[in-house]
Design a protein around this motif. Structure first.
Motif, mmCIF file in Angstrom:
data_model
loop_
_atom_site.group_PDB
_atom_site.id
_atom_site.type_symbol
_atom_site.label_atom_id
_atom_site.label_comp_id
_atom_site.label_asym_id
_atom_site.label_seq_id
_atom_site.Cartn_x
_atom_site.Cartn_y
_atom_site.Cartn_z
ATOM 1 N N LYS A 42 -10.289 -10.140 -103.635
ATOM 2 C CA LYS A 42 -10.467 -11.583 -103.877
ATOM 3 C C LYS A 42 -10.978 -12.319 -102.633
ATOM 4 N N THR A 43 -10.429 -12.019 -101.463
ATOM 5 C CA THR A 43 -10.887 -12.686 -100.240
ATOM 6 C C THR A 43 -12.301 -12.236 -99.881
ATOM 7 N N THR A 44 -12.608 -10.965 -100.100
ATOM 8 C CA THR A 44 -13.968 -10.489 -99.854
ATOM 9 C C THR A 44 -14.962 -11.228 -100.740
ATOM 10 N N THR A 45 -14.588 -11.477 -101.996
ATOM 11 C CA THR A 45 -15.456 -12.243 -102.898
ATOM 12 C C THR A 45 -15.715 -13.631 -102.345
ATOM 13 N N LEU A 46 -14.668 -14.286 -101.848
ATOM 14 C CA LEU A 46 -14.825 -15.621 -101.265
ATOM 15 C C LEU A 46 -15.751 -15.577 -100.051
ATOM 16 N N ARG A 47 -15.608 -14.561 -99.231
ATOM 17 C CA ARG A 47 -16.431 -14.446 -98.026
ATOM 18 C C ARG A 47 -17.886 -14.146 -98.378
ATOM 19 N N VAL A 48 -18.123 -13.409 -99.465
ATOM 20 C CA VAL A 48 -19.496 -13.184 -99.928
ATOM 21 C C VAL A 48 -20.107 -14.502 -100.391
ATOM 22 N N ILE A 49 -19.342 -15.293 -101.157
ATOM 23 C CA ILE A 49 -19.854 -16.581 -101.633
ATOM 24 C C ILE A 49 -20.168 -17.505 -100.460
ATOM 25 N N GLY A 64 -28.618 -21.829 -110.155
ATOM 26 C CA GLY A 64 -29.805 -21.144 -110.648
ATOM 27 C C GLY A 64 -30.757 -20.645 -109.577
ATOM 28 N N LYS A 65 -30.474 -20.939 -108.305
ATOM 29 C CA LYS A 65 -31.353 -20.509 -107.225
ATOM 30 C C LYS A 65 -30.694 -19.390 -106.426
ATOM 31 N N GLU A 66 -31.499 -18.415 -106.037
ATOM 32 C CA GLU A 66 -30.963 -17.261 -105.321
ATOM 33 C C GLU A 66 -30.392 -17.654 -103.959
ATOM 34 N N ALA A 67 -29.132 -17.234 -103.736
ATOM 35 C CA ALA A 67 -28.536 -17.340 -102.411
ATOM 36 C C ALA A 67 -28.355 -15.961 -101.808
ATOM 37 N N ILE A 68 -28.274 -14.946 -102.694
ATOM 38 C CA ILE A 68 -28.197 -13.548 -102.258
ATOM 39 C C ILE A 68 -29.073 -12.718 -103.182
ATOM 40 N N ASN A 69 -29.869 -11.862 -102.591
ATOM 41 C CA ASN A 69 -30.541 -10.802 -103.333
ATOM 42 C C ASN A 69 -30.552 -9.589 -102.418
ATOM 43 N N ALA A 70 -29.536 -8.744 -102.596
ATOM 44 C CA ALA A 70 -29.346 -7.637 -101.662
ATOM 45 C C ALA A 70 -30.511 -6.657 -101.687
ATOM 46 N N TYR A 75 -30.560 -13.342 -97.814
ATOM 47 C CA TYR A 75 -29.239 -13.956 -97.711
ATOM 48 C C TYR A 75 -29.408 -15.375 -97.187
ATOM 49 N N LEU A 76 -29.177 -16.360 -98.040
ATOM 50 C CA LEU A 76 -29.276 -17.755 -97.622
ATOM 51 C C LEU A 76 -28.196 -18.050 -96.587
ATOM 52 N N GLU A 77 -28.574 -18.715 -95.518
ATOM 53 C CA GLU A 77 -27.619 -19.024 -94.458
ATOM 54 C C GLU A 77 -26.457 -19.851 -94.999
ATOM 55 N N PRO A 78 -25.230 -19.613 -94.498
ATOM 56 C CA PRO A 78 -24.067 -20.366 -94.975
ATOM 57 C C PRO A 78 -24.244 -21.875 -94.895
ATOM 58 N N SER A 79 -24.902 -22.343 -93.846
ATOM 59 C CA SER A 79 -25.076 -23.786 -93.660
ATOM 60 C C SER A 79 -25.968 -24.412 -94.723
ATOM 61 N N LYS A 80 -26.718 -23.586 -95.459
ATOM 62 C CA LYS A 80 -27.626 -24.104 -96.481
ATOM 63 C C LYS A 80 -27.082 -23.922 -97.899
ATOM 64 N N VAL A 154 -13.666 -32.015 -97.000
ATOM 65 C CA VAL A 154 -14.201 -32.865 -98.067
ATOM 66 C C VAL A 154 -15.011 -34.043 -97.524
ATOM 67 N N ALA A 155 -14.849 -34.354 -96.227
ATOM 68 C CA ALA A 155 -15.546 -35.510 -95.665
ATOM 69 C C ALA A 155 -17.060 -35.360 -95.728
ATOM 70 N N SER A 156 -17.550 -34.130 -95.697
ATOM 71 C CA SER A 156 -19.000 -33.905 -95.711
ATOM 72 C C SER A 156 -19.574 -33.851 -97.125
ATOM 73 N N ASN A 157 -18.726 -34.163 -98.127
ATOM 74 C CA ASN A 157 -19.164 -34.173 -99.540
ATOM 75 C C ASN A 157 -19.830 -32.870 -99.959
ATOM 76 N N PRO A 158 -19.154 -31.733 -99.757
ATOM 77 C CA PRO A 158 -19.772 -30.454 -100.153
ATOM 78 C C PRO A 158 -19.838 -30.328 -101.672
ATOM 79 N N LYS A 159 -20.806 -29.560 -102.153
ATOM 80 C CA LYS A 159 -20.858 -29.269 -103.587
ATOM 81 C C LYS A 159 -19.743 -28.313 -103.983
#
Length: 375
Positions: A42-49, A64-70, A75-80, A154-159
């Motif tokens: 479960k934690t590994t799944t969170l870290r992958v996301i 609907g947009k690729e963030a990972i395609n191994a 691999y989309l950067e975490p900051s994006k 939450v202050a940065s209004n993340p999705k």
């Protein structure tokens, strides 16, 4: 929008296959809890996301947009990825005040002073920590530090808000308080939350859906009520619930009209075809396991035509409830009675169990073949 799709995700640590063709969809606005024992993935799944881990196989989509395609090593950067992660350890800057900790990420985004002050103020009010605004982390309790960590996220209004066992360091009373705060936060903000825990109470009380993990694979994904009432297999049934679910051996046979006849120490029951799952049912007589929750066992002191006589093995008053161990023939099971109740050891009492609340599992496959009805 923040819809997450994990498609055939595989993750290895050396020869250890941690995630095995994982497929999971987290809908926009879900409070999805990843639940399971230590080492289940479960934690590994969170870290992958989040982007902290890169899987060796699979695809992840965000809206609907690729963030990972191994396969393509994309691999989309975490900051994006439009998300924030709250750790178990709080990870606050010790040399910064509460206000400065919450404002730090906003300043990096180069927001105006007015916007930073506005968002910090909203986050402080949301987590009810306005009075601690000028204190340093070492002047706060564990619960207060966790509120600051969440306010900063939450202050940065993340999705998307990711929470990795955020309440595990808190005492029991604080955990209850923080569960309430997180539930209210989800309702007020409407954001997608992914929450990792091994604590089933946290999962059942806060989630809109729960993903139950077993050894790197998904065992079941469903609402808390459905997971509690109809665990998909015996392992899930044994994991969910406190006190544990009662499991009794029995025998079953499919009738000509499609119904299922079951015999056990609880007597004979016939379950209608519409209450059966799509699992294949063997021909002839076969072994089953009968499952029912302790709170679904009703005890009465007087005999009645529809009540089964049983013997009291032990009586355990626990203030708000009483746990009563019962014996029917060679089978033991537990009843939970609200409030204080006293029964003598070896006393004969009478129990009723509504057939609608009973689960039946194929003993060989361990899979659920008769569902409990959920109102």
């Amino acid at each position: 929008m923040s819809r997450i799709e994990l498609i055939n995700i595989n993750k290895y640590y050396g020869d250890n296959h941690v995630l095995k063709d994982l497929n999971l969809t987290i809908e926009d606005g879900d409070f999805m809890t990843l639940l399971g024992p230590s080492g289940c993935g479960k934690t590994t799944t969170l870290r992958v996301i989040s982007g902290l881990e890169r899987p060796q196989g699979g695809v992840m989509l965000i809206d609907g947009k690729e963030a990972i395609n191994a396969e393509n090593a994309f691999y989309l950067e975490p900051s994006k990825r439009g998300l924030n992660l709250v750790f178990q350890s709080y990870a606050l800057w010790p040399h910064m005040t509460v206000r400065q900790n919450i404002a730090f990420g906003l300043k990096i985004q180069k927001l105006s002073r007015a916007e930073v002050d506005k968002r910090v103020g909203e986050a402080l009010r949301m987590m009810r920590i306005e009075e601690y605004v000028d204190r340093y982390p070492n002047e706060l309790s564990g619960g207060q530090q966790q509120r600051v960590a969440i306010a900063r996220a939450v202050a940065s209004n993340p999705k998307l808000l990711l929470l990795d066992e955020p309440l595990s360091n808190l005492d029991a009373r604080l955990r209850i308080d923080m569960r309430s705060e997180l539930q209210r936060l989800h309702r007020d903000l409407g954001m997608t939350i992914i929450y990792v825990t091994h604590d089933q109470v946290e999962a059942l009380t806060m989630s809109t859906r729960i993903a139950l993990f077993k050894e790197g694979e998904l065992s079941q994904v469903s609402t808390p009520v459905e997971l509690y009432m109809n665990p998909i297999d015996l392992r899930a049934a044994d994991f969910i619930g406190n006190p544990r679910i009662n499991l009794l051996e029995g025998k079953a046979e499919r009738l000509a009209d499609g119904a299922l006849k079951v015999h056990s120490a609880l007597g004979d029951h016939v379950f209608a075809r519409q209450d059966l799952t799509d699992e294949a049912i063997p021909s002839g007589v076969f072994e089953v396991v009968i499952a029912m929750r302790p709170e679904q066992v009703q005890i009465q002191r007087e005999a009645s035509p529809d009540a089964l006589p049983v013997t009291v093995y032990a009586n355990q008053p626990a203030g708000s409830e009483t746990l009563v161990s019962l014996q029917a023939g060679q089978s033991d099971f537990l009843a939970k009675v609200l409030g204080l109740a006293h029964f003598e050891i070896n006393q004969t009492v009478y129990v009723k169990i509504a057939p609608d609340n009973i689960n039946v599992y194929n003993a060989e496959t361990t899979r659920l073949i008769k569902r409990a009805r959920v109102e």
